[in-house]
Design an enzyme around this catalytic site. Structure first.
Site, PDB file in Angstrom:
ATOM      1  N   GLU A 170       0.383  -1.228  -0.108  1.00 32.56           N
ATOM      2  CA  GLU A 170      -0.068   0.085  -0.053  1.00 32.56           C
ATOM      3  C   GLU A 170       1.086   1.690   0.487  1.00 32.56           C
ATOM      4  O   GLU A 170       1.352   2.056   0.826  1.00 32.56           O
ATOM      5  CB  GLU A 170      -1.042   0.175   1.065  1.00 32.56           C
ATOM      6  CG  GLU A 170      -1.956  -1.436   0.759  1.00 32.56           C
ATOM      7  CD  GLU A 170      -2.974  -1.222   2.307  1.00 32.56           C
ATOM      8  OE1 GLU A 170      -3.221   0.076   2.867  1.00 32.56           O
ATOM      9  OE2 GLU A 170      -3.899  -1.762   2.239  1.00 32.56           O
ATOM     10  N   GLU A 380      -4.860  -8.252   0.269  1.00 30.00           N
ATOM     11  CA  GLU A 380      -6.054  -7.638   1.367  1.00 30.00           C
ATOM     12  C   GLU A 380      -7.512  -7.832   1.357  1.00 30.00           C
ATOM     13  O   GLU A 380      -7.730  -7.182   0.610  1.00 30.00           O
ATOM     14  CB  GLU A 380      -5.449  -6.725   2.553  1.00 30.00           C
ATOM     15  CG  GLU A 380      -3.704  -7.113   3.266  1.00 30.00           C
ATOM     16  CD  GLU A 380      -3.490  -5.749   3.717  1.00 30.00           C
ATOM     17  OE1 GLU A 380      -4.530  -4.840   4.122  1.00 30.00           O
ATOM     18  OE2 GLU A 380      -2.067  -5.683   4.068  1.00 30.00           O
TER      19      GLU A 380
HETATM   20  C1  BGP Z   1      -4.112  -1.901   5.897  1.00 30.52           C
HETATM   21  C2  BGP Z   1      -3.044  -2.245   6.088  1.00 30.52           C
HETATM   22  C3  BGP Z   1      -3.134  -3.320   7.040  1.00 30.52           C
HETATM   23  C4  BGP Z   1      -4.292  -3.374   8.013  1.00 30.52           C
HETATM   24  C5  BGP Z   1      -5.559  -3.263   7.315  1.00 30.52           C
HETATM   25  C6  BGP Z   1      -6.906  -2.638   8.269  1.00 30.52           C
HETATM   26  O1  BGP Z   1      -4.016  -0.630   4.926  1.00 30.52           O
HETATM   27  O2  BGP Z   1      -2.182  -3.126   4.448  1.00 30.52           O
HETATM   28  O3  BGP Z   1      -1.664  -3.439   7.913  1.00 30.52           O
HETATM   29  O4  BGP Z   1      -3.959  -2.628   9.197  1.00 30.52           O
HETATM   30  O5  BGP Z   1      -5.768  -1.661   6.009  1.00 30.52           O
HETATM   31  O6  BGP Z   1      -6.598  -1.447   8.615  1.00 30.52           O
HETATM   32  P1  BGP Z   1      -6.699  -0.793   9.532  1.00 30.52           P
HETATM   33  O7  BGP Z   1      -6.107  -1.833  10.833  1.00 30.52           O
HETATM   34  O8  BGP Z   1      -7.104   0.609  10.030  1.00 30.52           O
HETATM   35  O9  BGP Z   1      -8.535  -0.915  10.051  1.00 30.52           O
END
Ligand code: BGP
Length: 480
Positions: A170, A380
């Site tokens: 990201e 993800e």
């Molecule tokens: C993405 C990241 C992850 C994870 C996920 C959930 O942007 O790559 O590392 O954190 O989001 O986000 P959050 O923890 O803010 O809910």
């Protein structure tokens, strides 16, 4: 597009889950590890939810075998995790740290022994603090050889067993949060610096991919991009234009660079008008356009879509996201002259105001397919929610099952549409630290018994969704 019959998931489909080193490992000063920018940033008061940090996280560093056993029990075919640069090179460069290399050797071997394909993210945001101090991290081209040396070390050490590599996780998120919103390290608010650092990020990505392709390593490599497709708020042409602006500004700006080696003309023009355009040398251009620098797949991190409307030049600017977990507390946000976020009455939201939109995943997959003609690895996708641990240690997360089921259906439809989807690593396997939201915004199939106040016993308890996913994998996506 309706299908009389859905095309089956490929037999080789990588059903899995994902994590990131800082969010799970803990042991932040063990095994010779150096400090990362996150180790420092979390100590700035007010930056993270209730001052939470990853010092212990969910202690995966000491419990990885237990976690891998649970993955095997769920039948996972793949596990995406990131390597902490600071375990391999505590100061970002110099002599590699054998204890760090060995930790990931052991993890990879354990995964393979359980027939779980390792998908390795080289960089998931935890830059060595030493490089930040020495030359400003992503703001200096000095990071290019240091990153390449780090990546080479991983390819040489693990390349005989790892077939899927993710370069940067990201880039759009860590650059914008780091240099535009000051909500990630190095906590800067300066769009010019953001675009300059981001350009160096593109050079790093291209350099590493090119090196990988030129040196005969097995397997595939690509970045993971956080893609939130944009919808227009309605059929008004001005809002259609706003959606196009958002798509170019938020997404093509990164993905076009990865795949074509150039920035969209519209955004270059906009940046020039604003005095924000990054400097691109001839050598940069040659590197970025070289087909050897282009990815083998697009890694897709999909959580939601954005619905947008027109935003005048004196309109609303970028706002921080909802980290309260109270639905409906998000502030208005946009980019003046381009677009602003609008409400979508057709979509439900999570408690953190993220739109829930499974069809949006199908749309994301189709758009990537038609624009880039690349296979997609969904690196993800998941639901962040409050979970309740019952007295009998069960967790009835039917809302998460519902969320994932609808997203798996959308993938199935996209495959039936003709999109080449290689795999699906959900966020996340165990519960873990959310960068800005502490431990209560849970994503896992496995509950971890800790919260913001106390590490408790860090015990692992499979949730209902764990058993549901097991059945999905065993039936290769047929039994939902
Ligand atoms: C993405 C990241 C992850 C994870 C996920 C959930 O942007 O790559 O590392 O954190 O989001 O986000 P959050 O923890 O803010 O809910």
């Amino acid at each position: 597009m309706e299908h009389k019959e859905l095309t089956a998931f490929p037999k080789s489909f990588l059903w899995g889950s994902a994590s990131a080193a800082y969010q799970i490992e803990g042991a932040y000063r063990e095994g010779g590890k150096g400090l990362s920018v996150w180790d420092k940033f979390v100590r700035i008061p007010g930056k993270t939810y209730e001052g939470t940090n990853g010092d212990v996280a969910v202690d995966h560093y000491h419990r990885y075998q237990e976690d891998v056993d649970l993955m095997a029990e769920a039948g996972l075919k793949a596990y995406r995790f990131s390597i902490a640069w600071t375990r391999i090179f505590p100061n970002g460069k110099g002599e590699p740290n054998e204890a760090g290399l060995k930790f990931y050797d052991d993890l990879i071997n354990d995964l393979i022994a359980h027939k779980i394909e390792p998908v390795v993210t080289i960089y998931h945001w935890d830059l060595p603090q030493a490089l930040q101090d020495e030359y400003g991290g992503w703001e200096s081209r000095e990071i290019i050889p240091d990153f390449l040396n780090y990546a080479k070390t991983l390819f040489d050490r693990y390349g005989d067993r790892v077939r899927y590599w993710v370069t940067l996780n990201e880039q759009n998120i860590f650059m914008q949060h780091g240099y535009l919103m000051a909500s990630h390290p190095p906590a800067v608010k300066d769009p010019k610096r953001m675009y300059a650092a981001n350009h160096i990020g593109n050079l790093v990505n291209a350099t590493v991919i090119k090196y990988f392709h030129e040196h005969g390593y097995q397997g595939q490599i690509g970045p993971s991009f956080a893609y939130s497709p944009a919808y227009p708020a309605d059929a008004a042409p001005i809002n259609q234009l706003a959606a196009d602006n958002a798509e170019q500004f938020n997404s093509y700006y990164w993905m076009d660079m990865y795949v074509f080696g150039h920035y969209p003309d519209l955004i270059r023009k906009w940046q020039t008008e604003q005095g924000l355009a990054p400097e691109i040398t001839e050598a940069d251009d040659a590197l970025l356009k070289d087909p050897l620098s282009h990815p083998d797949f697009m890694g897709l991190n999909y959580y939601q879509t954005n619905t947008v409307a027109a935003n005048p030049l004196d309109g609303v600017g970028m706002a921080a996201e909802n980290t309260s977990g109270k639905k409906g507390t998000s502030k208005e946000s946009g980019v003046p002259g381009l677009f602003k976020m609008a409400k979508n009455d057709y979509l439900q939201k999570t408690d953190w105001d993220w739109n829930i939109d499974p069809i949006g995943l199908r749309i994301a997959l189709r758009r990537i397919n038609s624009r880039y003609q690349l296979p997609v690895l969904i690196t993800e996708n998941g639901l962040g929610a409050f979970d309740t641990l019952e007295a009998d240690h069960e967790i009835h997360d039917d809302y998460r099952i519902h969320f994932l089921r609808e997203h798996v259906k959308a993938i199935h439809e996209a495959i039936s549409d003709g999109v080449d989807v290689i795999g699906y690593t959900t966020w996340s396997f165990t519960d873990l630290l959310s960068w800005l939201n502490g431990y209560r915004k849970r994503y896992g199939f496995v509950y971890v018994n800790r919260d913001e106040e106390s590490e408790k016993d860090l015990a692992r308890y499979p949730k209902d969704s764990f058993y549901w996913y097991k059945q999905v994998i065993a039936s290769n996506g047929e039994d939902l």
